[in-house]
Design a protein around this motif. Structure first.
Motif, PDB file in Angstrom:
ATOM      1  N   LEU A 127      -1.774 -19.826  -6.940  1.00  0.00           N
ATOM      2  CA  LEU A 127      -0.352 -20.091  -6.802  1.00  0.00           C
ATOM      3  C   LEU A 127      -0.068 -21.590  -6.867  1.00  0.00           C
ATOM      4  CD1 LEU A 127       2.496 -19.043  -6.229  1.00  0.00           C
ATOM      5  CD2 LEU A 127       1.971 -19.178  -3.783  1.00  0.00           C
ATOM      6  N   ALA A 128      -0.903 -22.386  -6.196  1.00  0.00           N
ATOM      7  CA  ALA A 128      -0.717 -23.830  -6.231  1.00  0.00           C
ATOM      8  C   ALA A 128      -0.920 -24.378  -7.638  1.00  0.00           C
ATOM      9  CB  ALA A 128      -1.688 -24.500  -5.252  1.00  0.00           C
ATOM     10  N   ALA A 129      -1.935 -23.871  -8.343  1.00  0.00           N
ATOM     11  CA  ALA A 129      -2.178 -24.325  -9.711  1.00  0.00           C
ATOM     12  C   ALA A 129      -1.022 -23.931 -10.633  1.00  0.00           C
ATOM     13  CB  ALA A 129      -3.493 -23.742 -10.218  1.00  0.00           C
ATOM     14  N   SER A 130      -0.455 -22.736 -10.420  1.00  0.00           N
ATOM     15  CA  SER A 130       0.671 -22.298 -11.252  1.00  0.00           C
ATOM     16  C   SER A 130       1.899 -23.168 -11.012  1.00  0.00           C
ATOM     17  CB  SER A 130       1.000 -20.837 -10.958  1.00  0.00           C
ATOM     18  OG  SER A 130      -0.117 -20.005 -11.217  1.00  0.00           O
ATOM     19  N   CYS A 131       2.165 -23.485  -9.740  1.00  0.00           N
ATOM     20  CA  CYS A 131       3.310 -24.348  -9.425  1.00  0.00           C
ATOM     21  C   CYS A 131       3.126 -25.739 -10.032  1.00  0.00           C
ATOM     22  CB  CYS A 131       3.492 -24.444  -7.916  1.00  0.00           C
ATOM     23  SG  CYS A 131       3.988 -22.876  -7.130  1.00  0.00           S
ATOM     24  N   ALA A 132       1.909 -26.262  -9.948  1.00  0.00           N
ATOM     25  CA  ALA A 132       1.647 -27.575 -10.531  1.00  0.00           C
ATOM     26  C   ALA A 132       1.820 -27.549 -12.044  1.00  0.00           C
ATOM     27  CB  ALA A 132       0.236 -28.030 -10.160  1.00  0.00           C
ATOM     28  N   ALA A 133       1.375 -26.464 -12.669  1.00  0.00           N
ATOM     29  CA  ALA A 133       1.528 -26.358 -14.125  1.00  0.00           C
ATOM     30  C   ALA A 133       2.991 -26.270 -14.525  1.00  0.00           C
ATOM     31  CB  ALA A 133       0.756 -25.137 -14.632  1.00  0.00           C
ATOM     32  N   LEU A 134       3.786 -25.495 -13.780  1.00  0.00           N
ATOM     33  CA  LEU A 134       5.217 -25.387 -14.088  1.00  0.00           C
ATOM     34  C   LEU A 134       5.934 -26.731 -13.905  1.00  0.00           C
ATOM     35  CD1 LEU A 134       6.083 -21.929 -12.453  1.00  0.00           C
ATOM     36  CD2 LEU A 134       5.888 -22.466 -14.893  1.00  0.00           C
ATOM     37  N   LEU A 135       5.565 -27.450 -12.831  1.00  0.00           N
ATOM     38  CA  LEU A 135       6.176 -28.759 -12.606  1.00  0.00           C
ATOM     39  C   LEU A 135       5.822 -29.728 -13.726  1.00  0.00           C
ATOM     40  CD1 LEU A 135       7.796 -30.605 -10.744  1.00  0.00           C
ATOM     41  CD2 LEU A 135       5.666 -31.111  -9.509  1.00  0.00           C
ATOM     42  N   TYR A 136       4.568 -29.675 -14.176  1.00  0.00           N
ATOM     43  CA  TYR A 136       4.141 -30.552 -15.265  1.00  0.00           C
ATOM     44  C   TYR A 136       4.886 -30.223 -16.555  1.00  0.00           C
ATOM     45  CZ  TYR A 136       1.151 -32.524 -18.893  1.00  0.00           C
ATOM     46  OH  TYR A 136       0.684 -33.187 -19.992  1.00  0.00           O
ATOM     47  N   LEU A 137       5.014 -28.939 -16.878  1.00  0.00           N
ATOM     48  CA  LEU A 137       5.722 -28.540 -18.099  1.00  0.00           C
ATOM     49  C   LEU A 137       7.203 -28.914 -18.026  1.00  0.00           C
ATOM     50  CD1 LEU A 137       4.123 -25.030 -18.758  1.00  0.00           C
ATOM     51  CD2 LEU A 137       3.669 -27.173 -19.959  1.00  0.00           C
ATOM     52  N   SER A 138       7.796 -28.803 -16.828  1.00  0.00           N
ATOM     53  CA  SER A 138       9.199 -29.186 -16.680  1.00  0.00           C
ATOM     54  C   SER A 138       9.399 -30.673 -16.945  1.00  0.00           C
ATOM     55  CB  SER A 138       9.677 -28.828 -15.274  1.00  0.00           C
ATOM     56  OG  SER A 138      11.013 -29.254 -15.069  1.00  0.00           O
ATOM     57  N   ARG A 139       8.483 -31.486 -16.423  1.00  0.00           N
ATOM     58  CA  ARG A 139       8.597 -32.927 -16.663  1.00  0.00           C
ATOM     59  C   ARG A 139       8.382 -33.265 -18.136  1.00  0.00           C
ATOM     60  NH1 ARG A 139       5.576 -35.821 -11.489  1.00  0.00           N
ATOM     61  NH2 ARG A 139       7.083 -35.117  -9.899  1.00  0.00           N
ATOM     62  N   VAL A 140       7.428 -32.595 -18.774  1.00  0.00           N
ATOM     63  CA  VAL A 140       7.196 -32.831 -20.204  1.00  0.00           C
ATOM     64  C   VAL A 140       8.425 -32.451 -21.013  1.00  0.00           C
ATOM     65  CG1 VAL A 140       5.842 -32.093 -22.186  1.00  0.00           C
ATOM     66  CG2 VAL A 140       4.703 -32.608 -20.027  1.00  0.00           C
TER      67      VAL A 140
END
Length: 230
Positions: free
Chosen positions: A196-209
């Motif tokens: 779950l933490a890795a998924s949230c981090a990935a979504l946050l990264y994609l949002s910033r990109v």
């Protein structure tokens, strides 16, 4: 531990539960020296030394095949550690798969036997580890039965009289149970939190990109006010 698949996305937990079983073997002669009061303590001491010899032979490669056959365990997955004594602080031999850095991933699929020889009485303790309690019990009992088969075949091939052979008396069949109950639930919970933490981090990264791409596209778009009139 868990196995994560990407296509299609899935999370498959690996079983980490282990079980253990124990049994005890009395090393004696066909005419029991333990019950015969005419047998001196020196003779019992020699039988105790023979019990140590028996336990070391049980850890040898030829007996390992007998034990695997009796217990129904794949011989290539079976590990047997010889007993530890005051003279030898480490096992003389560990027959089975060689240690590897990936053992932590495959450890629940392994089968282990540890032997302990009593220094005062002619007894051998057999400890077995396996993925479940039933297999652990079969492995502990198979160690005794396999050793008997080996001694019988060896005695027959060398024509040793029956009255001069070693007798292995198992003091009750092996009993055991799980040794780390609930580990799968704990590992599953931890794995869920990490995923779950890795998924949230990935979504946050994609949002910033994505925001960066939009900002870059806006800065490169021609300004209508600055365009010359036709």
């Amino acid at each position: 531990m868990a196995k994560i698949g990407l296509f299609p996305p899935k999370l498959q937990l690996r079983s980490l539960e282990m079980a253990a079983a124990q049994t005890r073997v009395l090393v004696d002669s066909p005419k029991s020296s333990i019950l015969d009061l005419a047998v001196s303590t020196n003779d019992i001491r020699s039988t105790t030394n023979r019990a140590l010899l028996i336990s070391n032979v049980m850890a040898s490669a030829p007996v390992r095949e007998y034990i695997a056959r009796r217990s129904g365990v794949p011989v290539e997955l079976l590990q047997i550690a010889s007993p530890v004594t005051p003279d030898f602080a480490r096992p003389l031999a560990i027959n089975g798969p060689k240690p590897h850095t990936t053992d932590i991933l495959r450890s629940p699929k392994q089968y282990r036997l540890s032997l302990a020889s009593n220094p005062t009485v002619p007894m051998v303790d057999v400890y077995a580890e396996a993925p479940d309690a039933t297999t652990a019990q079969h492995l502990a009992n198979g160690a005794v039965d396999g050793m008997r088969d080996y001694l019988r075949d060896l005695g027959n091939s060398q024509h040793v009289p029956l009255e001069q052979r070693v007798n292995l008396e198992q003091l009750g069949r092996a009993k055991g149970g799980p040794i780390n109950t609930g580990v799968n639930v704990k590992v599953g919970t931890l794995t869920f939190v990490l995923v779950l933490a890795a998924s949230c981090a990935a979504l946050l990264y994609l949002s910033r990109v994505r925001k960066g791409w939009l900002a870059e596209a806006g800065s490169t778009r021609p300004n209508a006010a600055s365009e010359p009139a036709l």
